[in-house]
Design a protein around this motif. Structure first.
Motif, PDB file in Angstrom:
ATOM      1  N   GLN A   1       0.773  -1.233   0.000  1.00  0.00           N
ATOM      2  CA  GLN A   1       0.000   0.000   0.000  1.00  0.00           C
ATOM      3  C   GLN A   1       0.810   1.292   0.000  1.00  0.00           C
ATOM      4  O   GLN A   1       0.298   2.337  -0.399  1.00  0.00           O
ATOM      5  CB  GLN A   1      -0.947  -0.001   1.204  1.00  0.00           C
ATOM      6  CG  GLN A   1      -1.936  -1.137   1.134  1.00  0.00           C
ATOM      7  CD  GLN A   1      -2.702  -1.315   2.428  1.00  0.00           C
ATOM      8  OE1 GLN A   1      -2.698  -0.454   3.308  1.00  0.00           O
ATOM      9  NE2 GLN A   1      -3.374  -2.442   2.553  1.00  0.00           N
ATOM     10  N   ALA A   2       2.057   1.250   0.449  1.00  0.00           N
ATOM     11  CA  ALA A   2       2.869   2.473   0.534  1.00  0.00           C
ATOM     12  C   ALA A   2       4.303   2.156   0.145  1.00  0.00           C
ATOM     13  O   ALA A   2       5.133   1.847   0.992  1.00  0.00           O
ATOM     14  CB  ALA A   2       2.802   3.058   1.942  1.00  0.00           C
ATOM     15  N   CYS A   3       4.571   2.224  -1.143  1.00  0.00           N
ATOM     16  CA  CYS A   3       5.888   1.867  -1.689  1.00  0.00           C
ATOM     17  C   CYS A   3       6.601   3.136  -2.156  1.00  0.00           C
ATOM     18  O   CYS A   3       6.065   3.883  -2.973  1.00  0.00           O
ATOM     19  CB  CYS A   3       5.736   0.904  -2.861  1.00  0.00           C
ATOM     20  SG  CYS A   3       4.920  -0.637  -2.407  1.00  0.00           S
ATOM     21  N   TYR A   4       7.806   3.347  -1.651  1.00  0.00           N
ATOM     22  CA  TYR A   4       8.581   4.541  -1.964  1.00  0.00           C
ATOM     23  C   TYR A   4       9.896   4.160  -2.641  1.00  0.00           C
ATOM     24  O   TYR A   4      10.547   3.197  -2.238  1.00  0.00           O
ATOM     25  CB  TYR A   4       8.913   5.317  -0.682  1.00  0.00           C
ATOM     26  CG  TYR A   4       7.699   5.793   0.062  1.00  0.00           C
ATOM     27  CD1 TYR A   4       7.176   7.048  -0.175  1.00  0.00           C
ATOM     28  CD2 TYR A   4       7.080   4.978   1.003  1.00  0.00           C
ATOM     29  CE1 TYR A   4       6.062   7.505   0.519  1.00  0.00           C
ATOM     30  CE2 TYR A   4       5.956   5.417   1.692  1.00  0.00           C
ATOM     31  CZ  TYR A   4       5.455   6.678   1.446  1.00  0.00           C
ATOM     32  OH  TYR A   4       4.344   7.111   2.123  1.00  0.00           O
ATOM     33  N   ASN A   5      10.272   4.946  -3.628  1.00  0.00           N
ATOM     34  CA  ASN A   5      11.570   4.801  -4.267  1.00  0.00           C
ATOM     35  C   ASN A   5      12.525   5.806  -3.628  1.00  0.00           C
ATOM     36  O   ASN A   5      12.211   6.998  -3.547  1.00  0.00           O
ATOM     37  CB  ASN A   5      11.462   5.083  -5.767  1.00  0.00           C
ATOM     38  CG  ASN A   5      12.806   5.028  -6.433  1.00  0.00           C
ATOM     39  OD1 ASN A   5      13.570   4.090  -6.266  1.00  0.00           O
ATOM     40  ND2 ASN A   5      13.120   6.061  -7.206  1.00  0.00           N
ATOM     41  N   ILE A   6      13.673   5.347  -3.177  1.00  0.00           N
ATOM     42  CA  ILE A   6      14.656   6.240  -2.575  1.00  0.00           C
ATOM     43  C   ILE A   6      15.493   6.867  -3.692  1.00  0.00           C
ATOM     44  O   ILE A   6      16.346   6.219  -4.293  1.00  0.00           O
ATOM     45  CB  ILE A   6      15.544   5.496  -1.558  1.00  0.00           C
ATOM     46  CG1 ILE A   6      14.677   4.857  -0.469  1.00  0.00           C
ATOM     47  CG2 ILE A   6      16.571   6.459  -0.961  1.00  0.00           C
ATOM     48  CD1 ILE A   6      15.425   3.959   0.492  1.00  0.00           C
ATOM     49  N   ALA A   7      15.205   8.126  -3.970  1.00  0.00           N
ATOM     50  CA  ALA A   7      15.901   8.857  -5.034  1.00  0.00           C
ATOM     51  C   ALA A   7      17.375   8.999  -4.673  1.00  0.00           C
ATOM     52  O   ALA A   7      17.718   9.277  -3.530  1.00  0.00           O
ATOM     53  CB  ALA A   7      15.263  10.228  -5.226  1.00  0.00           C
ATOM     54  N   GLY A   8      18.234   8.790  -5.640  1.00  0.00           N
ATOM     55  CA  GLY A   8      19.672   8.874  -5.411  1.00  0.00           C
ATOM     56  C   GLY A   8      20.280   7.561  -4.977  1.00  0.00           C
ATOM     57  O   GLY A   8      21.473   7.356  -5.130  1.00  0.00           O
ATOM     58  N   GLY A   9      19.462   6.670  -4.413  1.00  0.00           N
ATOM     59  CA  GLY A   9      19.937   5.347  -4.047  1.00  0.00           C
ATOM     60  C   GLY A   9      21.063   5.354  -3.021  1.00  0.00           C
ATOM     61  O   GLY A   9      21.245   6.297  -2.267  1.00  0.00           O
ATOM     62  N   PHE A  10      21.828   4.277  -3.020  1.00  0.00           N
ATOM     63  CA  PHE A  10      22.914   4.107  -2.054  1.00  0.00           C
ATOM     64  C   PHE A  10      24.145   4.906  -2.456  1.00  0.00           C
ATOM     65  O   PHE A  10      24.777   5.553  -1.635  1.00  0.00           O
ATOM     66  CB  PHE A  10      23.258   2.620  -1.920  1.00  0.00           C
ATOM     67  CG  PHE A  10      24.199   2.313  -0.782  1.00  0.00           C
ATOM     68  CD1 PHE A  10      23.785   2.469   0.530  1.00  0.00           C
ATOM     69  CD2 PHE A  10      25.482   1.864  -1.029  1.00  0.00           C
ATOM     70  CE1 PHE A  10      24.649   2.188   1.586  1.00  0.00           C
ATOM     71  CE2 PHE A  10      26.345   1.574   0.017  1.00  0.00           C
ATOM     72  CZ  PHE A  10      25.932   1.736   1.333  1.00  0.00           C
ATOM     73  N   GLU A  11      24.483   4.869  -3.741  1.00  0.00           N
ATOM     74  CA  GLU A  11      25.699   5.532  -4.221  1.00  0.00           C
ATOM     75  C   GLU A  11      25.434   6.827  -4.977  1.00  0.00           C
ATOM     76  O   GLU A  11      26.328   7.651  -5.113  1.00  0.00           O
ATOM     77  CB  GLU A  11      26.486   4.600  -5.138  1.00  0.00           C
ATOM     78  CG  GLU A  11      27.034   3.379  -4.442  1.00  0.00           C
ATOM     79  CD  GLU A  11      27.791   2.512  -5.414  1.00  0.00           C
ATOM     80  OE1 GLU A  11      28.961   2.841  -5.707  1.00  0.00           O
ATOM     81  OE2 GLU A  11      27.205   1.518  -5.890  1.00  0.00           O
ATOM     82  N   GLY A  12      24.249   7.006  -5.509  1.00  0.00           N
ATOM     83  CA  GLY A  12      23.898   8.233  -6.197  1.00  0.00           C
ATOM     84  C   GLY A  12      24.465   8.366  -7.595  1.00  0.00           C
ATOM     85  O   GLY A  12      25.013   7.425  -8.172  1.00  0.00           O
TER      86      GLY A  12
END
Length: 144
Positions: free
Chosen positions: A109-120
């Motif tokens: 129900q609440a899925c987020y994409n982490i912009a920039g990720g781990f290394e960017g």
């Protein structure tokens, strides 16, 4: 775009916003969708200060990099509730977005994409980890 596929996809968030939510919400989960090689050689987010650990499930399987057809099943096996806020992380935010959309299509129900990720993104010298992402924000991480 098919709205059914996007149900539950809540968009992109920053690494700082992710850390704050993981800290404040006991139900929030971080799923690192990179490969075994990346976890081993590049590192993983260190959530111990929050009393948590990242859930490690590859979106693509190394070395052929085909999509992991068992991805959602593996999320369920890890006990991730469909009602929990789930934050997806990869190297730069591309694979994690695909994983977040797939999980949303499966009923999360609440899925987020982490912009920039781990290394960017890469800097002017073609190096990652300095422009944006988890490492550039100086958030805790460890070698696996």
């Amino acid at each position: 775009m098919d709205k059914k596929i996007m149900t539950g996809f809540a968009g992109d968030v920053s690494v700082e916003e992710t850390w704050a939510t993981l800290k404040e919400n006991p139900e929030a989960v971080l799923v690192d969708v990179r490969t075994d090689a990346e976890w081993s050689f590049v590192g993983v987010p260190d959530l111990r200060a929050l009393g948590k650990a990242p859930v490690l499930i590859s979106w693509q399987l190394y070395p052929a990099m085909q999509v992991n057809n068992q991805f959602v099943d593996m999320m369920e096996q890890q006990g991730i509730l469909k009602s929990a806020p789930v934050y997806f992380l990869c190297r730069s935010g591309v694979r994690s977005r695909a994983a977040a959309e797939k999980a949303a299509a499966a009923g999360y129900q609440a899925c987020y994409n982490i912009a920039g990720g781990f290394e960017g993104d890469r800097d002017g010298n073609n190096h990652r980890g300095r422009v944006n992402g988890w490492k550039a924000a100086d958030l805790p991480w460890i070698q696996k």
